[in-house]
Design an enzyme around this catalytic site. Structure first.
Site, PDB file in Angstrom:
ATOM      1  N   GLU A 232      62.114  26.325 104.553  1.00  0.00           N
ATOM      2  CA  GLU A 232      62.272  25.544 103.323  1.00  0.00           C
ATOM      3  C   GLU A 232      62.804  24.167 103.681  1.00  0.00           C
ATOM      4  O   GLU A 232      63.634  24.033 104.590  1.00  0.00           O
ATOM      5  CB  GLU A 232      63.265  26.222 102.391  1.00  0.00           C
TER       6      GLU A 232
ATOM      7  N   HIS B 299      60.281  38.547  94.387  1.00  0.00           N
ATOM      8  CA  HIS B 299      59.183  37.757  93.815  1.00  0.00           C
ATOM      9  C   HIS B 299      58.090  37.447  94.842  1.00  0.00           C
ATOM     10  O   HIS B 299      56.969  37.128  94.469  1.00  0.00           O
ATOM     11  CB  HIS B 299      59.702  36.496  93.118  1.00  0.00           C
TER      12      HIS B 299
ATOM     13  N   LYS C 277      53.316  37.105  94.833  1.00  0.00           N
ATOM     14  CA  LYS C 277      52.489  35.974  95.275  1.00  0.00           C
ATOM     15  C   LYS C 277      51.108  36.489  95.674  1.00  0.00           C
ATOM     16  O   LYS C 277      50.982  37.483  96.390  1.00  0.00           O
ATOM     17  CB  LYS C 277      53.143  35.270  96.483  1.00  0.00           C
TER      18      LYS C 277
ATOM     19  N   HIS D  99      62.599  38.974 101.293  1.00  0.00           N
ATOM     20  CA  HIS D  99      61.263  38.394 101.474  1.00  0.00           C
ATOM     21  C   HIS D  99      60.727  38.602 102.899  1.00  0.00           C
ATOM     22  O   HIS D  99      59.590  39.029 103.087  1.00  0.00           O
ATOM     23  CB  HIS D  99      61.283  36.902 101.158  1.00  0.00           C
TER      24      HIS D  99
ATOM     25  N   LYS E 207      66.937  40.259  92.287  1.00  0.00           N
ATOM     26  CA  LYS E 207      67.666  40.255  93.537  1.00  0.00           C
ATOM     27  C   LYS E 207      68.872  39.347  93.406  1.00  0.00           C
ATOM     28  O   LYS E 207      68.836  38.496  92.529  1.00  0.00           O
ATOM     29  CB  LYS E 207      66.777  39.813  94.695  1.00  0.00           C
TER      30      LYS E 207
ATOM     31  N   LYS F 218      66.958  26.743 105.707  1.00  0.00           N
ATOM     32  CA  LYS F 218      66.892  25.666 104.715  1.00  0.00           C
ATOM     33  C   LYS F 218      67.035  24.336 105.447  1.00  0.00           C
ATOM     34  O   LYS F 218      67.572  24.276 106.549  1.00  0.00           O
ATOM     35  CB  LYS F 218      68.017  25.830 103.695  1.00  0.00           C
TER      36      LYS F 218
ATOM     37  N   ARG G  64      75.999  35.429  76.647  1.00  0.00           N
ATOM     38  CA  ARG G  64      77.306  35.264  76.006  1.00  0.00           C
ATOM     39  C   ARG G  64      77.326  34.077  75.053  1.00  0.00           C
ATOM     40  O   ARG G  64      78.018  34.091  74.057  1.00  0.00           O
ATOM     41  CB  ARG G  64      78.372  35.013  77.071  1.00  0.00           C
TER      42      ARG G  64
HETATM   43  C1  BG6 Z   1      64.791  32.936  96.507  1.00  0.00           C
HETATM   44  C2  BG6 Z   1      66.022  32.446  97.228  1.00  0.00           C
HETATM   45  O1  BG6 Z   1      64.746  34.339  96.510  1.00  0.00           O
HETATM   46  O2  BG6 Z   1      63.645  32.443  97.154  1.00  0.00           O
HETATM   47  C3  BG6 Z   1      66.020  30.924  97.325  1.00  0.00           C
HETATM   48  O3  BG6 Z   1      67.185  32.882  96.550  1.00  0.00           O
HETATM   49  C4  BG6 Z   1      64.731  30.431  97.911  1.00  0.00           C
HETATM   50  O4  BG6 Z   1      67.123  30.467  98.096  1.00  0.00           O
HETATM   51  C5  BG6 Z   1      63.544  31.035  97.185  1.00  0.00           C
HETATM   52  O5  BG6 Z   1      64.710  29.010  97.807  1.00  0.00           O
HETATM   53  C6  BG6 Z   1      62.241  30.682  97.854  1.00  0.00           C
HETATM   54  O6  BG6 Z   1      61.178  31.108  97.052  1.00  0.00           O
HETATM   55  P1  BG6 Z   1      59.763  30.399  97.126  1.00  0.00           P
HETATM   56  O7  BG6 Z   1      58.918  31.166  96.181  1.00  0.00           O
HETATM   57  O8  BG6 Z   1      59.962  28.964  96.739  1.00  0.00           O
HETATM   58  O9  BG6 Z   1      59.322  30.514  98.547  1.00  0.00           O
END
Ligand code: BG6
Length: 514
Positions: free
Chosen positions: A240, A202, A206, A264, A172, A364, A62
């Site tokens: 994390e 994603h 990896k 994931h 996602k 987290k 935008r």
């Molecule tokens: C994302 C989440 O899909 O994956 C995030 O939305 C998360 O909250 C992230 O931090 C973690 O990805 P990676 O590759 O750092 O393990």
């Protein structure tokens, strides 16, 4: 849009083929994802000479930017986030002229007509031959209207006679529950056929995640023991140390269950538990993943409450630094009940896995960033050796270290040197860094390249994403019901709420502390 070589994966070798010319249109081009992930990934593909010879990027968003400002934004993103460091001038100069920007309000049909005209002009000027990839890097609420408008502007297909291919990449989260995912699939299919759709998770990009398939199916010795006869249980952890990093608004809606679990974690489960595919073609691999996801016994109501634990981080210390609690983060409600930690025990109703629990957890503000899959084997049937005078010596564990310190370790018992008869646990350890000594591509590099090549193996199929929601949605409903206990707090820097330990200990097992 064909690859220069047809599915070389089947030959056991992939020679990093170069895709044919194409245009990548990024919706949400001024956003965080583009800056942090997509720009660095495209740059590194250019650096590795893996981009098509004729390649263009059209940023759509935008904000009223011009080409120069947009190019600057991408360059800054690469400078700060690329694994290969700051931009190298010759590489940048080889691509910069093919980057442009088009300001469009996502709901404004005339903007899409301008886009269609621009794409036709690029095809003529740069020989991109009607090959287009639309990347939805916007908030998910914008997906339906973008897709509809693309369809209305005739952009769901490549121009007649061009011979080109049009693809759609969707980020996602794909929906927020089973119903919304189904509705989104249906709306997308009004414009794009399933073979045109590439849903991102994603984690599948990896290297270490892809290696799960190689480990399981390129080695003959593990598959015979990969089942209920030899395996006691499996633990999959996505931990994390970061908090919500300014994404409070999004996270309040998502929580750990939708943010990590639905995608994931369940993908890691599927790759660990799936049957061998008949080939490495996209649908063969995805058929097996769908099968195992469908075999996960659904948890609903009281069963869901008994087999799951959630938690929310309070203030604490991570890496020696004082960090605020979740409810003190920006754009988080002071009385939020969103979970930042989730754990569950799943049973897979199949001949291979009956009776083998899969424990999954994510959180987290845990002590460290670590993603791993630990396959814990049955103990030896008869203990000739004792450990510390006890009658159990423990069991073999195979650990896939997805990140960081990528590698695979096998724990086994050995004789402790000396005159006594004592068992010590030691590990055989494979490390990517030492064995290969190369910096592997980032997940987004692999995924963007595969989308250009039309290889959907590492993307989530329609039925797969729905199978994942079918597992997660009833758990969320159980958590929202009046019978659910409140969300326990855990101190930032700890391994989650004490309830999580009690939960697995009831089964006579303990969480690993990686
Ligand atoms: C994302 C989440 O899909 O994956 C995030 O939305 C998360 O909250 C992230 O931090 C973690 O990805 P990676 O590759 O750092 O393990």
């Amino acid at each position: 849009m064909a690859a220069e070589r047809a599915n070389p994966l089947r030959e056991g070798l992939r020679l990093a083929p170069r895709p044919v010319p194409c245009i990548m249109v990024i919706f949400g081009a001024t956003g965080d994802l583009t800056r942090r992930m997509l720009a660095p990934a495209l740059y590194n593909l250019a650096r590795e000479r893996l981009l098509p010879l004729n390649f263009s990027v059209v940023g759509v968003a935008r904000r009223p930017l011009d080409d120069t400002a947009f190019r600057r934004l991408l360059r800054e993103g690469i400078d700060s986030h690329s694994r290969s460091g700051r931009v190298e001038a010759p590489i940048w100069e080889s691509v910069v002229d093919n980057i442009e920007y088009l300001p469009v309000e996502f709901g404004d049909a005339s903007g899409y007509r301008r886009l269609a005209n621009r794409l036709a002009a690029i095809d003529r000027e740069r020989g991109t031959a009607g090959n287009r990839i639309f990347y939805l890097a916007t908030p998910p609420s914008a997906y339906p209207e973008i897709v509809e408008n693309l369809g209305a502007a005739g952009l769901g297909r490549s121009p007649e006679g061009s011979g080109g291919e049009t693809r759609l990449i969707v980020e996602k989260p794909f929906g927020h529950d089973l119903d919304s995912a189904r509705r989104l699939n249906a709306r997308i299919h009004q414009v794009f056929e399933e073979r045109q759709v590439f849903r991102i998770d994603h984690y599948l990009g990896k290297e270490t995640v892809q290696n799960l398939l190689f480990f399981r199916f390129a080695n003959g010795i593990f598959e015979p023991i990969w089942n209920r006869r030899s395996i006691d249980h499996v633990q999959i952890t996505v931990a994390e140390s970061i908090g919500v990093e300014g994404r409070g608004g999004y996270y309040e809606e998502a929580g750990a269950l939708k943010d990590i679990f639905q995608n994931h974690l369940l993908q890691l489960l599927a790759l660990t538990a799936m049957e061998p595919p008949v080939s490495l073609e996209a649908d063969a691999v995805r058929n097996e993943k769908v099968k195992v996801l469908r075999a996960v016994r659904p948890l609903a109501g009281a069963a869901a409450l008994a087999a799951t634990v959630r938690g929310q981080y309070g203030a604490g210390y991570v890496g020696g630094r004082r960090v605020p609690g979740y409810r003190e983060e920006t754009r988080v409600a002071p009385d939020s009940s969103t979970e930042t930690f989730a754990a569950a025990r799943f049973e897979i109703d199949s001949w291979r896995w009956a009776g083998v629990p899969f424990y999954l957890r994510t959180g987290k503000r845990l002590p460290r960033r670590v993603t791993e899959i630990a396959v814990v084997f049955e103990e030896a049937p008869l203990s000739l050796f004792t450990r510390d005078g006890g009658d159990r010596i423990g069991s073999n564990v195979l650990v896939f270290r997805i990140q960081p310190d990528e590698g695979i370790a096998l724990r086994f018992a050995a004789k402790q040197p000396g005159f006594q008869t004592a068992v010590r646990w030691v590990t055989m350890d494979f490390r990517y860094g030492t064995s290969f000594g190369i910096d592997p591509p980032d997940a987004y590099e692999r995924l963007l390249l595969d989308a250009m090549l039309g290889d959907a193996t590492l993307f989530t199929r329609e039925d797969e994403v729905e199978a994942q929601w079918r597992i997660v949605t009833p758990i969320e409903e159980a958590w929202r019901s009046s019978r659910a206990p409140g969300v326990p707090l855990y101190e930032a820097g700890s391994w989650g709420p004490p309830e999580a330990d009690a939960f697995i200990e009831r089964d006579g097992r303990v969480w690993r502390r990686p």
